[in-house]
Design a protein around this motif. Structure first.
Motif, PDB file in Angstrom:
ATOM      1  N   ILE A 218       0.780  -1.211  -0.204  1.00 49.35           N
ATOM      2  CA  ILE A 218      -0.085   0.133   0.068  1.00 49.35           C
ATOM      3  C   ILE A 218       0.983   1.401  -0.113  1.00 49.35           C
ATOM      4  CG2 ILE A 218      -1.699   1.232   1.325  1.00 49.35           C
ATOM      5  CD1 ILE A 218      -2.756  -1.421   2.398  1.00 49.35           C
ATOM      6  N   GLN A 219       1.861   1.339   0.852  1.00 48.60           N
ATOM      7  CA  GLN A 219       2.965   2.461   0.710  1.00 48.60           C
ATOM      8  C   GLN A 219       3.937   2.091  -0.410  1.00 48.60           C
ATOM      9  OE1 GLN A 219       4.705   2.296   4.888  1.00 48.60           O
ATOM     10  NE2 GLN A 219       3.436   4.160   5.272  1.00 48.60           N
ATOM     11  N   ASN A 220       3.538   1.463  -1.422  1.00 48.31           N
ATOM     12  CA  ASN A 220       4.334   1.437  -2.677  1.00 48.31           C
ATOM     13  C   ASN A 220       5.904   0.623  -2.103  1.00 48.31           C
ATOM     14  OD1 ASN A 220       2.650   2.186  -4.543  1.00 48.31           O
ATOM     15  ND2 ASN A 220       3.046   4.378  -3.993  1.00 48.31           N
TER      16      ASN A 220
ATOM     17  N   VAL B 248      15.156 -28.588  -8.549  1.00 47.55           N
ATOM     18  CA  VAL B 248      14.080 -27.803  -7.770  1.00 47.55           C
ATOM     19  C   VAL B 248      14.145 -26.348  -8.156  1.00 47.55           C
ATOM     20  CG1 VAL B 248      13.025 -27.335  -5.597  1.00 47.55           C
ATOM     21  CG2 VAL B 248      14.444 -29.645  -6.047  1.00 47.55           C
ATOM     22  N   VAL B 249      12.919 -25.814  -8.487  1.00 43.78           N
ATOM     23  CA  VAL B 249      12.998 -24.139  -8.434  1.00 43.78           C
ATOM     24  C   VAL B 249      12.480 -23.707  -7.022  1.00 43.78           C
ATOM     25  CG1 VAL B 249      11.714 -22.081  -9.543  1.00 43.78           C
ATOM     26  CG2 VAL B 249      12.393 -24.307 -10.723  1.00 43.78           C
ATOM     27  N   PHE B 250      13.667 -22.963  -6.490  1.00 42.97           N
ATOM     28  CA  PHE B 250      13.351 -22.357  -5.138  1.00 42.97           C
ATOM     29  C   PHE B 250      12.820 -20.845  -5.260  1.00 42.97           C
ATOM     30  CE2 PHE B 250      16.419 -25.748  -4.406  1.00 42.97           C
ATOM     31  CZ  PHE B 250      15.853 -26.416  -3.258  1.00 42.97           C
ATOM     32  N   GLN B 251      11.797 -20.357  -4.729  1.00 41.04           N
ATOM     33  CA  GLN B 251      11.076 -19.236  -4.986  1.00 41.04           C
ATOM     34  C   GLN B 251      10.919 -18.634  -3.403  1.00 41.04           C
ATOM     35  OE1 GLN B 251       7.858 -18.984  -7.782  1.00 41.04           O
ATOM     36  NE2 GLN B 251       9.614 -18.696  -9.321  1.00 41.04           N
ATOM     37  N   LEU B 252      11.571 -17.479  -3.314  1.00 42.00           N
ATOM     38  CA  LEU B 252      11.397 -16.861  -1.690  1.00 42.00           C
ATOM     39  C   LEU B 252      10.501 -15.493  -1.852  1.00 42.00           C
ATOM     40  CD1 LEU B 252      14.391 -18.563  -1.911  1.00 42.00           C
ATOM     41  CD2 LEU B 252      14.345 -17.897   0.509  1.00 42.00           C
ATOM     42  N   ILE B 253       9.755 -15.307  -0.943  1.00 41.26           N
ATOM     43  CA  ILE B 253       9.329 -13.881  -0.884  1.00 41.26           C
ATOM     44  C   ILE B 253       9.575 -13.534   0.639  1.00 41.26           C
ATOM     45  CG2 ILE B 253       7.269 -12.421  -0.970  1.00 41.26           C
ATOM     46  CD1 ILE B 253       5.951 -14.825  -2.910  1.00 41.26           C
ATOM     47  N   PRO B 254      10.576 -12.876   0.754  1.00 39.10           N
ATOM     48  CA  PRO B 254      11.035 -12.975   2.063  1.00 39.10           C
ATOM     49  C   PRO B 254      10.516 -11.965   3.188  1.00 39.10           C
ATOM     50  CG  PRO B 254      12.772 -11.841   0.518  1.00 39.10           C
ATOM     51  CD  PRO B 254      11.643 -12.541  -0.258  1.00 39.10           C
ATOM     52  N   MET B 255       9.683 -11.106   2.418  1.00 35.69           N
ATOM     53  CA  MET B 255       9.144  -9.821   3.300  1.00 35.69           C
ATOM     54  C   MET B 255       7.690  -9.773   2.803  1.00 35.69           C
ATOM     55  SD  MET B 255      10.511  -6.483   5.006  1.00 35.69           S
ATOM     56  CE  MET B 255      11.778  -7.265   6.053  1.00 35.69           C
ATOM     57  N   MET B 256       6.627 -10.487   3.421  1.00 34.55           N
ATOM     58  CA  MET B 256       5.236 -10.217   2.893  1.00 34.55           C
ATOM     59  C   MET B 256       4.623  -8.862   3.594  1.00 34.55           C
ATOM     60  SD  MET B 256       4.287 -12.910   1.445  1.00 34.55           S
ATOM     61  CE  MET B 256       2.580 -13.216   1.863  1.00 34.55           C
ATOM     62  N   ASN B 257       5.266  -8.299   4.716  1.00 30.02           N
ATOM     63  CA  ASN B 257       4.645  -7.166   5.021  1.00 30.02           C
ATOM     64  C   ASN B 257       5.477  -5.919   5.248  1.00 30.02           C
ATOM     65  OD1 ASN B 257       2.803  -5.569   6.614  1.00 30.02           O
ATOM     66  ND2 ASN B 257       2.695  -6.746   8.170  1.00 30.02           N
ATOM     67  N   PRO B 258       6.012  -5.457   4.242  1.00 30.56           N
ATOM     68  CA  PRO B 258       7.066  -4.329   4.443  1.00 30.56           C
ATOM     69  C   PRO B 258       6.632  -3.138   4.977  1.00 30.56           C
ATOM     70  CG  PRO B 258       6.463  -4.544   2.034  1.00 30.56           C
ATOM     71  CD  PRO B 258       5.711  -5.923   2.880  1.00 30.56           C
ATOM     72  N   ASP B 259       5.232  -2.785   4.773  1.00 28.82           N
ATOM     73  CA  ASP B 259       4.704  -1.704   5.525  1.00 28.82           C
ATOM     74  C   ASP B 259       4.618  -1.732   7.090  1.00 28.82           C
ATOM     75  OD1 ASP B 259       4.193  -0.631   2.858  1.00 28.82           O
ATOM     76  OD2 ASP B 259       2.061  -0.849   2.877  1.00 28.82           O
ATOM     77  N   GLY B 260       4.080  -3.027   7.516  1.00 25.01           N
ATOM     78  CA  GLY B 260       4.187  -3.214   8.955  1.00 25.01           C
ATOM     79  C   GLY B 260       5.515  -3.160   9.505  1.00 25.01           C
TER      80      GLY B 260
ATOM     81  N   ASN C 248       4.976  -2.156  13.300  1.00 24.90           N
ATOM     82  CA  ASN C 248       3.881  -2.782  13.825  1.00 24.90           C
ATOM     83  C   ASN C 248       4.058  -4.231  14.448  1.00 24.90           C
ATOM     84  OD1 ASN C 248       2.306  -0.770  13.222  1.00 24.90           O
ATOM     85  ND2 ASN C 248       1.156  -1.738  11.557  1.00 24.90           N
ATOM     86  N   SER C 249       3.294  -4.783  15.382  1.00 21.25           N
ATOM     87  CA  SER C 249       3.691  -6.091  15.958  1.00 21.25           C
ATOM     88  C   SER C 249       3.202  -7.228  14.794  1.00 21.25           C
ATOM     89  CB  SER C 249       3.001  -6.146  17.256  1.00 21.25           C
ATOM     90  OG  SER C 249       3.497  -5.360  18.390  1.00 21.25           O
ATOM     91  N   ARG C 250       2.050  -6.895  14.368  1.00 18.39           N
ATOM     92  CA  ARG C 250       1.365  -8.025  13.655  1.00 18.39           C
ATOM     93  C   ARG C 250       0.707  -7.723  12.117  1.00 18.39           C
ATOM     94  NH1 ARG C 250       0.336 -13.252  15.119  1.00 18.39           N
ATOM     95  NH2 ARG C 250      -1.503 -14.243  14.046  1.00 18.39           N
ATOM     96  N   THR C 251       0.083  -6.475  12.218  1.00 15.36           N
ATOM     97  CA  THR C 251      -0.679  -6.170  11.036  1.00 15.36           C
ATOM     98  C   THR C 251       0.217  -5.029   9.865  1.00 15.36           C
ATOM     99  OG1 THR C 251      -1.604  -4.096  12.072  1.00 15.36           O
ATOM    100  CG2 THR C 251      -2.662  -6.127  12.677  1.00 15.36           C
ATOM    101  N   ASN C 252      -0.630  -4.810   9.102  1.00 13.87           N
ATOM    102  CA  ASN C 252      -0.115  -4.060   7.864  1.00 13.87           C
ATOM    103  C   ASN C 252      -0.632  -2.430   8.332  1.00 13.87           C
ATOM    104  OD1 ASN C 252      -2.768  -3.898   7.221  1.00 13.87           O
ATOM    105  ND2 ASN C 252      -2.365  -4.476   4.962  1.00 13.87           N
ATOM    106  N   LEU C 253      -0.316  -1.627   7.263  1.00  8.50           N
ATOM    107  CA  LEU C 253      -0.750  -0.304   7.323  1.00  8.50           C
ATOM    108  C   LEU C 253      -2.055  -0.010   7.990  1.00  8.50           C
ATOM    109  CD1 LEU C 253       0.015   2.895   6.840  1.00  8.50           C
ATOM    110  CD2 LEU C 253      -0.834   2.540   4.517  1.00  8.50           C
TER     111      LEU C 253
END
Length: 361
Positions: free
Chosen positions: A168-170, A231-243, A248-253
């Motif tokens: 949301i914060q681009n 094997v193809v390994f795919q990582l999305i290392p940060m799912m909540n960059p805004d939070g 934030n402890s748990r939530t997003n923006l």
């Protein structure tokens, strides 16, 4: 923070608190007396329920000054502080270390409406140092971006970084692919493992584990070289960059727990989940890709050890395939806790990432 009745320039020992930095969190400070402070965690943005992560700096200290910090509004009462975990501190002249357990007391306080309070007895050992206190080892969005940029500059043939979407914060939602170059656009059947991390801001260990996995997968270890071929390994290392950035402890923006919203994804409210869900569906539909495993890594706030949460299936073959990974973990990882591992169908958890696998083959 100056004593009542004091005006003018702050004297040495009048502590200055700061949390106005990336991942910082401290909402309010009350001066109880010259030696004691009540500290309030700032709740997650748009969601007052979640108050666990704290990360702040103290300056203008006096050598040998003894203080008591009471963190008085932790929302999750049953946490690892009950089992002996202690906060972290680092200073300008000292590396990060855990505060000794005999200087930390997690207790119910009659002076705070019988709520649980984390009391920290601390002695500042230098005049000119800044001291940073935190719930766990901080790991910021900027640190992750710098790390991925550093690896990207090496131009490894088996490493690929893509922009999967934006928050949301681009902020960037990075997709890291590690495999043999011929598997980047496979013409033959390949197995795919997807790893998600840091959907909750306070769960910083998941970011360190993601970085460790990347380090291992780009190494020249013989086992890794063989794995990259198949094997193809795919990582999305940060799912909540805004939070993460907001502290934030748990939530997003918007104050939404992203790991409770997978069943009602909105492109506008959950752009991260929307992008990840579409990507997983593309893998599932690809004729030459077999999605074997989706791992969503967390750091539990109240349980010790390594353990897994999964689903239960009526199909015996699918269930046996589902529990194979936990079995391998239990055989090879020190500290695996079988008693904490669960495979079930809990309707209350229908919005979690593990519920997604119910829609895959």
């Amino acid at each position: 923070m100056r004593p009542v009745g004091h005006s003018g320039k702050a004297k040495k020992g009048h502590l200055c608190f700061d949390a106005s930095f990336e991942t910082g969190n401290l909402g309010r400070i009350d001066l109880v007396c010259e030696y004691e402070y009540d500290l309030f965690i700032r709740p997650d943005t748009c969601n007052p329920r979640h108050r666990l992560w704290f990360n702040f700096v103290v300056e203008n200290t006096r050598q040998d000054q003894n203080v008591i910090f009471n963190i008085v509004n932790i929302s999750n009462k049953n946490n690892l502080f009950k089992n002996g975990m202690t906060p972290l501190v680092r200073s300008t002249s000292r590396n990060t270390y855990r505060i000794p357990i005999y200087r930390v007391h997690y207790h119910r306080s009659l002076y705070h409406d019988n709520n649980y309070v984390l009391s920290i007895l601390f002695s500042f050992d230098k005049d000119d140092d800044s001291y940073q206190f935190s719930y766990s080892y901080p790991y910021s969005y900027t640190r992750q971006q710098n790390y991925l940029s550093l690896i990207e500059k090496k131009k490894l043939p088996y490493f690929k970084r893509e922009l999967l979407g934006q928050s949301i914060q681009n902020k960037r939602l990075d997709l890291v692919t590690i495999t043999n170059p011929k598997n980047m656009n496979p013409t033959e059947k390949v197995h795919v493992v997807v790893i998600l991390g840091r959907v909750h801001g306070c769960e910083t260990p998941s970011s360190y584990v993601c970085q460790g996995i990347i380090e291992f997968l780009i190494s020249n270890h013989p086992a890794v070289v063989r794995l990259r071929k198949k094997v193809v390994f795919q990582l999305i290392p940060m799912m909540n960059p805004d939070g993460v950035t907001l502290g934030n402890s748990r939530t997003n923006l918007l104050g939404i727990d992203l790991n409770r919203a997978w069943h009602k994804i909105s492109q506008w409210v959950h752009p991260i989940l929307y992008a990840v869900h579409n990507h997983l569906m593309e893998i599932e539909k690809h004729e030459n890709m077999e999605l074997d495993l989706v791992i969503d890594m967390h750091a539990h706030s109240s349980l010790h050890g390594v353990f897994t949460y999964g689903n239960a299936y009526d199909d015996v073959y699918r269930y046996e395939k589902h529990i194979l990974f936990p079995k391998l973990l239990s055989q090879h990882i020190e500290g695996y806790e079988q008693t904490h591992s669960i495979c079930n169908r809990d309707f209350k958890k229908c919005g979690t990432s593990r519920s997604l696998s119910l829609y895959f083959k």
